[in-house]
Design an enzyme around this catalytic site. Structure first.
Site, mmCIF file in Angstrom:
data_model
loop_
_atom_site.group_PDB
_atom_site.id
_atom_site.type_symbol
_atom_site.label_atom_id
_atom_site.label_comp_id
_atom_site.label_asym_id
_atom_site.label_seq_id
_atom_site.Cartn_x
_atom_site.Cartn_y
_atom_site.Cartn_z
ATOM 1 N N ARG A 60 46.188 38.167 49.241
ATOM 2 C CA ARG A 60 44.762 38.488 49.249
ATOM 3 C C ARG A 60 43.945 37.567 50.159
ATOM 4 N NH1 ARG A 60 42.493 42.005 45.445
ATOM 5 N NH2 ARG A 60 44.091 43.527 44.885
ATOM 6 N N ASP A 169 27.588 43.663 38.920
ATOM 7 C CA ASP A 169 28.922 43.148 39.233
ATOM 8 C C ASP A 169 28.747 41.811 39.936
ATOM 9 O OD1 ASP A 169 31.884 44.696 39.390
ATOM 10 O OD2 ASP A 169 31.691 42.934 40.681
#
Length: 303
Positions: A60, A169
């Protein structure tokens, strides 16, 4: 989940310098690097990284190292370890946060809204009442827009009344995507055909994959507000909510953090309000004394 113990005893220097498994060895990453990244993720978002997640972290974050022209994860840890570098710190968080979502995911919650929870609320809204629903951990917007479609299918002019959905979020990238409200055609596959026709229109463009793009209609935008918010930070919202959706988010927290978030949700719910959680989540800790398990991963606040 076997979480990394961030506050345990000090590992030996040799162990910290030991290289961890990486897919291709392009960048050097030691156990000390992994622990530093895990510690920062926990400090910023309350998320634990299991000790087995080194390959995940490597894959990632390798792109971030390339962006900055770095040669090792030690250099990257030095970069993000500078708390003034908030932009890259958020980029790291975004890269390590998995956003698996689709419209009407775990559809039984939306069926419960439609059949049981919303009818009296929307009737009250037509008489001047207030309706507030929070999608906490909204990702790219599928969940709050699914709530909006459910409401608008029952009250088409909901935007005229005091009916609002907060979508929040921690990741600014997914918040921006949700706010834009533009999705490729395949993303709409889980939406009933009638709803697709009613609540989406052609955006006139194509995605990177060559799909036709569709955008949410104004009636949806009028009742959904997107905000960046860290569930382990301050919550600036005033007043209480009638329902809170927080599904498959707390699975990334340790037990202490998870129970604190449940407790804060409980405080933010009005009496009789509902908390909808993910299929693998169950309330625990202080919140249990104020919440009653209803059915299908739904909890109702007592009173």
């Amino acid at each position: 989940m076997g979480a990394l113990k961030l506050d345990g005893g000090l590992a030996t220097k040799a162990a910290d310098n030991k290289k961890v498994g990486t897919p291709n060895g392009e960048f050097a990453m030691t156990e000390a690097d992994f622990k530093a990244i895990a510690r920062m993720l926990y400090e910023d978002a309350g998320i634990f990284l299991a000790e087995t997640k080194s390959t995940f972290v490597y894959s990632r974050l390798s792109k971030r190292l390339r962006v900055h022209g770095l040669n090792s994860f030690a250099e990257y840890c030095e970069l993000v370890g500078n708390k003034n570098n908030t932009e890259e710190r958020m980029a790291m968080l975004a890269a390590l946060t998995t956003n698996v979502t689709h419209f009407f995911r775990e559809n039984h919650h939306f069926e419960h809204l439609k059949s049981t929870f919303l009818p009296p609320l929307l009737d009250a809204a037509k008489r001047g009442g207030r309706v507030r629903i929070w999608s906490a951990g909204c990702s790219i917007g599928h969940e709050p827009y699914s709530i909006a479609m459910t409401i608008l299918s029952m009250l088409p002019d909901a935007g005229r009344y005091d009916v609002r959905i907060l979508a929040s979020d921690i990741d600014p990238n997914v918040v921006a995507t949700g706010r834009a409200g533009v999705y490729g055609e395949s993303a709409l596959a889980s939406i009933p055909a009638e709803m697709r026709r009613k609540f989406f229109r052609s955006a006139g463009g194509r995605s990177r994959d060559g799909e036709a793009e569709f955008e949410v209609v104004d009636a949806m935008r009028s009742i959904v507000a997107f905000r960046e918010l860290n569930l382990n930070g301050s919550w600036p919202m005033k007043g209480q909510f009638d329902a809170i959706f927080c599904r498959n988010v707390t699975i990334y927290f340790d037990q202490k953090t998870r129970e604190k978030v449940w407790e804060r949700f409980c405080e933010k719910l009005r009496a009789g309000g509902y908390l909808y959680v993910g299929h693998s989540e169950r309330l625990s800790g202080p919140a249990l004394s104020a919440m009653a398990y209803d059915a299908n991963t739904s909890y109702r606040k007592k009173g």
